[in-house]
Write a protein that holds these residues in place. Structure first.
Motif, PDB file in Angstrom:
ATOM      1  N   VAL A 113       0.733  -1.061   0.125  1.00 29.01           N
ATOM      2  CA  VAL A 113       0.058  -0.113   0.021  1.00 29.01           C
ATOM      3  C   VAL A 113       0.989   1.205  -0.035  1.00 29.01           C
ATOM      4  O   VAL A 113       0.550   2.354  -0.838  1.00 29.01           O
ATOM      5  N   LEU A 114       1.860   1.254   0.795  1.00 27.39           N
ATOM      6  CA  LEU A 114       2.582   2.452   1.076  1.00 27.39           C
ATOM      7  C   LEU A 114       4.078   2.329   0.190  1.00 27.39           C
ATOM      8  O   LEU A 114       4.831   3.254   0.354  1.00 27.39           O
ATOM      9  N   ALA A 115       4.189   1.313  -0.542  1.00 31.50           N
ATOM     10  CA  ALA A 115       5.775   1.201  -1.233  1.00 31.50           C
ATOM     11  C   ALA A 115       6.688   1.402  -0.275  1.00 31.50           C
ATOM     12  O   ALA A 115       7.763   1.949  -0.561  1.00 31.50           O
ATOM     13  N   GLU A 116       6.800   0.458   0.821  1.00 30.82           N
ATOM     14  CA  GLU A 116       7.876   0.611   1.763  1.00 30.82           C
ATOM     15  C   GLU A 116       8.463  -0.530   2.052  1.00 30.82           C
ATOM     16  O   GLU A 116       8.453  -1.443   3.159  1.00 30.82           O
ATOM     17  N   PRO A 117       9.264  -1.025   0.873  1.00 26.38           N
ATOM     18  CA  PRO A 117       9.777  -2.540   0.849  1.00 26.38           C
ATOM     19  C   PRO A 117      10.794  -2.463   2.156  1.00 26.38           C
ATOM     20  O   PRO A 117      11.412  -1.561   2.356  1.00 26.38           O
ATOM     21  N   LEU A 118      10.899  -3.607   2.933  1.00 27.09           N
ATOM     22  CA  LEU A 118      11.712  -3.738   4.087  1.00 27.09           C
ATOM     23  C   LEU A 118      13.184  -4.125   3.983  1.00 27.09           C
ATOM     24  O   LEU A 118      14.095  -3.902   4.332  1.00 27.09           O
ATOM     25  N   GLY A 119      13.282  -4.924   2.825  1.00 28.26           N
ATOM     26  CA  GLY A 119      14.549  -5.445   2.687  1.00 28.26           C
ATOM     27  C   GLY A 119      14.894  -6.981   3.380  1.00 28.26           C
ATOM     28  O   GLY A 119      14.192  -7.020   4.412  1.00 28.26           O
ATOM     29  N   PRO A 120      15.935  -7.601   3.073  1.00 26.80           N
ATOM     30  CA  PRO A 120      16.066  -9.045   3.740  1.00 26.80           C
ATOM     31  C   PRO A 120      16.526  -8.850   5.126  1.00 26.80           C
ATOM     32  O   PRO A 120      16.181  -9.611   6.033  1.00 26.80           O
ATOM     33  N   ALA A 121      17.268  -7.882   5.264  1.00 20.15           N
ATOM     34  CA  ALA A 121      17.709  -7.461   6.898  1.00 20.15           C
ATOM     35  C   ALA A 121      16.358  -7.529   7.820  1.00 20.15           C
ATOM     36  O   ALA A 121      16.294  -7.833   8.906  1.00 20.15           O
ATOM     37  N   ARG A 122      15.573  -6.548   7.408  1.00 21.85           N
ATOM     38  CA  ARG A 122      14.266  -6.058   8.285  1.00 21.85           C
ATOM     39  C   ARG A 122      13.487  -7.161   8.281  1.00 21.85           C
ATOM     40  O   ARG A 122      12.760  -7.429   9.392  1.00 21.85           O
ATOM     41  N   LEU A 123      13.337  -7.930   7.201  1.00 21.07           N
ATOM     42  CA  LEU A 123      12.599  -9.297   7.359  1.00 21.07           C
ATOM     43  C   LEU A 123      12.924 -10.075   8.331  1.00 21.07           C
ATOM     44  O   LEU A 123      12.150 -10.804   8.979  1.00 21.07           O
ATOM     45  N   GLY A 124      14.486 -10.533   8.181  1.00 20.61           N
ATOM     46  CA  GLY A 124      14.820 -11.201   9.259  1.00 20.61           C
ATOM     47  C   GLY A 124      14.646 -10.602  10.713  1.00 20.61           C
ATOM     48  O   GLY A 124      14.528 -11.744  11.391  1.00 20.61           O
ATOM     49  N   VAL A 125      14.651  -9.683  10.920  1.00 21.81           N
ATOM     50  CA  VAL A 125      14.302  -8.905  11.969  1.00 21.81           C
ATOM     51  C   VAL A 125      12.941  -9.260  12.612  1.00 21.81           C
ATOM     52  O   VAL A 125      12.745  -9.741  13.820  1.00 21.81           O
ATOM     53  N   ILE A 126      11.928  -9.014  11.586  1.00 22.01           N
ATOM     54  CA  ILE A 126      10.663  -9.480  11.949  1.00 22.01           C
ATOM     55  C   ILE A 126      10.337 -10.929  12.305  1.00 22.01           C
ATOM     56  O   ILE A 126       9.710 -11.206  13.245  1.00 22.01           O
ATOM     57  N   ALA A 127      11.212 -11.664  11.491  1.00 18.22           N
ATOM     58  CA  ALA A 127      10.914 -13.380  11.964  1.00 18.22           C
ATOM     59  C   ALA A 127      11.525 -13.719  13.248  1.00 18.22           C
ATOM     60  O   ALA A 127      11.070 -14.299  13.825  1.00 18.22           O
ATOM     61  N   LEU A 128      12.629 -13.103  13.587  1.00 15.59           N
ATOM     62  CA  LEU A 128      13.286 -13.328  14.838  1.00 15.59           C
ATOM     63  C   LEU A 128      12.424 -12.916  15.962  1.00 15.59           C
ATOM     64  O   LEU A 128      12.064 -13.549  16.950  1.00 15.59           O
ATOM     65  N   ALA A 129      12.004 -11.643  15.848  1.00 19.38           N
ATOM     66  CA  ALA A 129      11.126 -10.944  16.933  1.00 19.38           C
ATOM     67  C   ALA A 129       9.829 -11.601  16.905  1.00 19.38           C
ATOM     68  O   ALA A 129       9.412 -12.088  18.036  1.00 19.38           O
ATOM     69  N   THR A 130       9.100 -12.040  15.794  1.00 16.20           N
ATOM     70  CA  THR A 130       8.002 -13.080  15.871  1.00 16.20           C
ATOM     71  C   THR A 130       8.009 -14.171  16.518  1.00 16.20           C
ATOM     72  O   THR A 130       7.190 -14.611  17.385  1.00 16.20           O
ATOM     73  N   GLY A 132      10.116 -14.867  18.677  1.00 19.53           N
ATOM     74  CA  GLY A 132      10.383 -14.525  20.234  1.00 19.53           C
ATOM     75  C   GLY A 132       8.780 -14.375  20.610  1.00 19.53           C
ATOM     76  O   GLY A 132       8.601 -14.786  21.792  1.00 19.53           O
ATOM     77  N   VAL A 133       8.054 -13.876  19.958  1.00 18.17           N
ATOM     78  CA  VAL A 133       6.773 -13.452  20.439  1.00 18.17           C
ATOM     79  C   VAL A 133       5.760 -14.819  20.822  1.00 18.17           C
ATOM     80  O   VAL A 133       5.348 -14.921  21.632  1.00 18.17           O
ATOM     81  N   VAL A 134       6.073 -15.803  19.840  1.00 20.36           N
ATOM     82  CA  VAL A 134       5.167 -16.977  20.095  1.00 20.36           C
ATOM     83  C   VAL A 134       5.690 -17.746  21.228  1.00 20.36           C
ATOM     84  O   VAL A 134       5.002 -18.276  21.877  1.00 20.36           O
ATOM     85  N   LEU A 135       7.051 -17.840  21.411  1.00 20.87           N
ATOM     86  CA  LEU A 135       7.540 -18.584  22.737  1.00 20.87           C
ATOM     87  C   LEU A 135       7.274 -17.313  23.974  1.00 20.87           C
ATOM     88  O   LEU A 135       6.889 -18.204  25.125  1.00 20.87           O
ATOM     89  N   ALA A 136       7.120 -16.218  23.945  1.00 20.89           N
ATOM     90  CA  ALA A 136       6.803 -15.373  25.135  1.00 20.89           C
ATOM     91  C   ALA A 136       5.533 -15.475  25.201  1.00 20.89           C
ATOM     92  O   ALA A 136       4.989 -15.315  26.477  1.00 20.89           O
ATOM     93  N   SER A 137       4.570 -15.850  24.552  1.00 30.35           N
ATOM     94  CA  SER A 137       3.204 -15.824  24.759  1.00 30.35           C
ATOM     95  C   SER A 137       2.741 -16.920  25.902  1.00 30.35           C
ATOM     96  O   SER A 137       1.761 -16.737  26.651  1.00 30.35           O
ATOM     97  N   GLY A 138       3.558 -17.807  25.879  1.00 33.98           N
ATOM     98  CA  GLY A 138       3.420 -18.919  26.945  1.00 33.98           C
ATOM     99  C   GLY A 138       2.220 -19.808  26.955  1.00 33.98           C
ATOM    100  O   GLY A 138       1.789 -20.603  27.741  1.00 33.98           O
ATOM    101  N   ALA A 139       1.683 -19.668  25.693  1.00 39.56           N
ATOM    102  CA  ALA A 139       0.439 -20.622  25.240  1.00 39.56           C
ATOM    103  C   ALA A 139       0.923 -21.905  25.102  1.00 39.56           C
ATOM    104  O   ALA A 139       1.854 -22.395  24.631  1.00 39.56           O
ATOM    105  N   ALA A 277      14.047 -13.168  25.098  1.00 36.36           N
ATOM    106  CA  ALA A 277      15.642 -12.682  24.934  1.00 36.36           C
ATOM    107  C   ALA A 277      15.408 -12.499  23.193  1.00 36.36           C
ATOM    108  O   ALA A 277      16.246 -11.762  22.659  1.00 36.36           O
ATOM    109  N   LEU A 278      14.793 -13.234  22.402  1.00 32.69           N
ATOM    110  CA  LEU A 278      14.774 -13.238  21.005  1.00 32.69           C
ATOM    111  C   LEU A 278      14.237 -11.919  20.667  1.00 32.69           C
ATOM    112  O   LEU A 278      14.575 -11.260  19.564  1.00 32.69           O
ATOM    113  N   ILE A 279      12.952 -11.598  21.167  1.00 34.06           N
ATOM    114  CA  ILE A 279      12.535 -10.287  20.954  1.00 34.06           C
ATOM    115  C   ILE A 279      13.493  -9.151  21.142  1.00 34.06           C
ATOM    116  O   ILE A 279      13.689  -8.077  20.276  1.00 34.06           O
ATOM    117  N   LEU A 280      14.266  -9.271  22.291  1.00 35.52           N
ATOM    118  CA  LEU A 280      15.193  -8.085  22.770  1.00 35.52           C
ATOM    119  C   LEU A 280      16.384  -8.292  21.648  1.00 35.52           C
ATOM    120  O   LEU A 280      17.154  -7.183  21.107  1.00 35.52           O
TER     121      LEU A 280
END
Length: 292
Positions: A113-130, A132-139, A277-280
């Motif tokens: 929508v906004l033509a803001e491609p993130l690039g491989p590095a930022r996509l890697g950041v999102i994958a790592l942090a996400t 971390g979110v799955v683990l931190a959820s504790g579900a 820790a993964l999120i951080l």
């Protein structure tokens, strides 16, 4: 570095605001607690706009700005309702973690929508942090309530859509610096949200409106914190792509888990600590690739 500071301030204020809203849900229901942040936040946004007008020329929002703001406003209302439903079913820390899958939505929608491609590095950041979110959820995923998991993820997707709307409104409002544009879009957004929620409550749920009135002291605090947090979110959105802001904001998951342990007496397990820790680590990686 301004967007980093603004995001950290917003994430901290939002964590406290979410805790206040979670308490309100038990008293006045999901719809009433959802309405509080908008009905009681709007007067604070108007006050901020009046104070800002004494220092800066006021931008004039056009229909494009209002359209983007309306998209963000309505998506945020729905996202807040789903967030509170998840808190009711899965707990405060878990709900916060689940809805923080939002950066994935932002990465996709922002690029389209906004033509803001993130690039491989930022996509890697999102994958790592996400991860971390799955683990931190504790579900306990094997026997978890999938309805609550679904509402949490849907909340995150809608929060992502709302961020795109707010970023679009800020970019469309070309006049003024990032502070006055953030305040202006905040006032427009909360005005739309307060009007929509008040109309709904008057027509369909007057009992929640009476409940809000009976809990006005706590509601004022939640509204003030909501407006304060939103102002700093909008400052961040005005300065950098929304995906950067919301990925850095995953530190809120860590704050929420700490708050869950100290206030709501919920146990934090080793897997959740590993997730935090993964999120951080993801947040540190984000700062490394975006801050020069």
């Amino acid at each position: 570095m301004i967007w980093v500071a603004a995001t950290l301030i917003a994430a901290t204020a939002q964590t406290v605001r979410n805790a206040a809203q979670a308490g309100l849900t038990r008293e006045i229901g999901t719809i009433g607690a959802t309405a509080v942040r908008f009905l009681f936040g709007f007067p604070f946004a108007v006050l901020a706009l009046l104070l800002a007008a004494a220092w800066w020329p006021m931008p004039r929002p056009d229909l494009t700005v209002i359209g983007w703001a309306a998209l963000g406003a309505m998506a945020q209302i729905a996202a807040t309702a789903f967030m509170l439903l998840t808190m009711r079913d899965k707990g405060f820390g878990v709900a916060t973690a689940l809805m923080k899958t939002e950066p994935v939505t932002l990465a996709v929608i922002g690029a389209i929508v906004l033509a803001e491609p993130l690039g491989p590095a930022r996509l890697g950041v999102i994958a790592l942090a996400t991860l971390g979110v799955v683990l931190a959820s504790g579900a306990t995923w094997g026997r978890a309530g999938w309805g609550a998991v679904t509402t949490g993820i849907l909340s995150g997707a809608l929060f992502g859509l709302s961020s795109i709307g707010f970023r679009g409104a800020l970019l469309a409002l070309s006049d003024g610096g990032y502070v006055i544009r953030a305040i202006t879009v905040l006032a427009v957004t909360l005005g739309l949200q307060a009007t929509a929620m008040l109309a709904w409550l008057l027509l369909r749920d007057r009992s929640s409106l009476r409940g809000i009135a009976s809990q006005w002291r706590l509601s004022v605090g939640a509204g003030a914190l909501g407006a304060f947090a939103s102002l700093f979110w909008f400052m961040g959105f005005a300065l950098t792509p929304a995906a950067n802001v919301r990925t850095l904001a995953l530190v809120e998951v860590v704050l929420a888990q700490v708050l869950s342990g100290r206030v709501f007496r919920q146990t934090i397990r080793p897997a959740q600590l590993a997730g935090m820790a993964l999120i951080l680590a993801g947040v540190g990686w984000l700062l490394a690739v975006t801050v020069r």
